[in-house]
Design a protein around this motif. Structure first.
Motif, short mmCIF file in Angstrom:
data_model
loop_
_atom_site.label_atom_id
_atom_site.label_comp_id
_atom_site.label_asym_id
_atom_site.label_seq_id
_atom_site.Cartn_x
_atom_site.Cartn_y
_atom_site.Cartn_z
N ARG A 36 57.59 -1.72 6.88
CA ARG A 36 57.12 -0.63 7.73
C ARG A 36 57.38 -0.88 9.21
O ARG A 36 57.23 0.01 10.04
CB ARG A 36 55.63 -0.39 7.49
N SER A 48 53.56 0.54 13.87
CA SER A 48 52.62 1.52 14.45
C SER A 48 51.32 1.49 13.66
O SER A 48 51.26 1.03 12.51
CB SER A 48 53.22 2.91 14.43
N GLN A 49 50.27 2.02 14.29
CA GLN A 49 48.99 2.07 13.61
C GLN A 49 49.07 2.95 12.36
O GLN A 49 48.52 2.61 11.32
CB GLN A 49 47.91 2.59 14.56
N LYS A 50 49.81 4.04 12.45
CA LYS A 50 49.98 4.94 11.30
C LYS A 50 50.70 4.21 10.15
O LYS A 50 50.28 4.28 9.00
CB LYS A 50 50.78 6.18 11.74
N GLN A 53 48.37 1.78 8.54
CA GLN A 53 47.39 2.45 7.68
C GLN A 53 47.99 2.86 6.34
O GLN A 53 47.27 3.01 5.35
CB GLN A 53 46.80 3.68 8.38
N ASP A 54 49.31 3.01 6.30
CA ASP A 54 49.97 3.41 5.06
C ASP A 54 50.22 2.24 4.09
O ASP A 54 50.69 2.44 2.98
CB ASP A 54 51.30 4.10 5.37
#
Length: 164
Positions: A36, A48-50, A53-54
């Motif tokens: 990621r 990234s934070q997104k 989170q995935d």
């Protein structure tokens, strides 16, 4: 959670924080992060934070999470104990090497033969033989050009004999 230059506060509900920590440090967790992450250089990759989170984290029942963490920490304690023991053993080996060398120089490793000549006498004899050989070589250069020498060991002592 800390990843290189990022610090995020993650709120976990009914999940053991140490379990998540160990999972993200595992090969599977690192692979999830790496797939990621973006960026073109290994030292500059970022997530990234997104994307974070995935990440899919397998979550067993809470009791099992605690059991997994306990096994991991027991294994880490065993590893640390082995490493400490290894370091102590290496230090003992280094000390043993030094003591063996010291005994060798004092002549304490093997029984000494009282009939052996003292080291000082042996060294003086070797020095005298070298001087003799050196003076013979100097004389040989002026009188004989094609002389041959043979090295023989008689009575445990090296001798150089001229062959004619």
């Amino acid at each position: 959670m800390m990843l290189s230059d990022k610090v995020w506060r993650i709120n976990l509900i009914n999940v053991n924080k140490k379990y998540v920590h160990y999972y993200l440090k595992s090969a599977s967790g690192r692979k999830e992060i790496e797939t990621r992450a973006n960026g073109n250089q290994a030292s500059m990759r970022n997530i990234s934070q997104k994307a974070f989170q995935d990440i899919i984290i397998p979550i067993p029942p809470i009791k099992e999470q605690y059991e997994i963490v306990r096994h991991i920490e027991d294994a880490l304690d065993t590893i640390n104990s082995i490493l400490t023991h290894k370091q102590a053993t290496l230090e003992e080996l280094n000390q043993l090497d030094r003591s063996i060398l010291a005994k060798a120089f004092r002549g304490e490793l093997v029984p000494q033969d009282p009939n052996d000549e003292p080291a000082a006498v042996l060294l003086e004899r070797i020095r005298a033989e070298r001087e003799q050989t050196s003076s013979n070589k100097q004389r040989g250069k002026t009188t004989r050009k094609n002389s041959s020498k043979q090295l023989s060991i008689a009575h445990g002592r090296p001798e150089v004999n001229d062959l004619e």
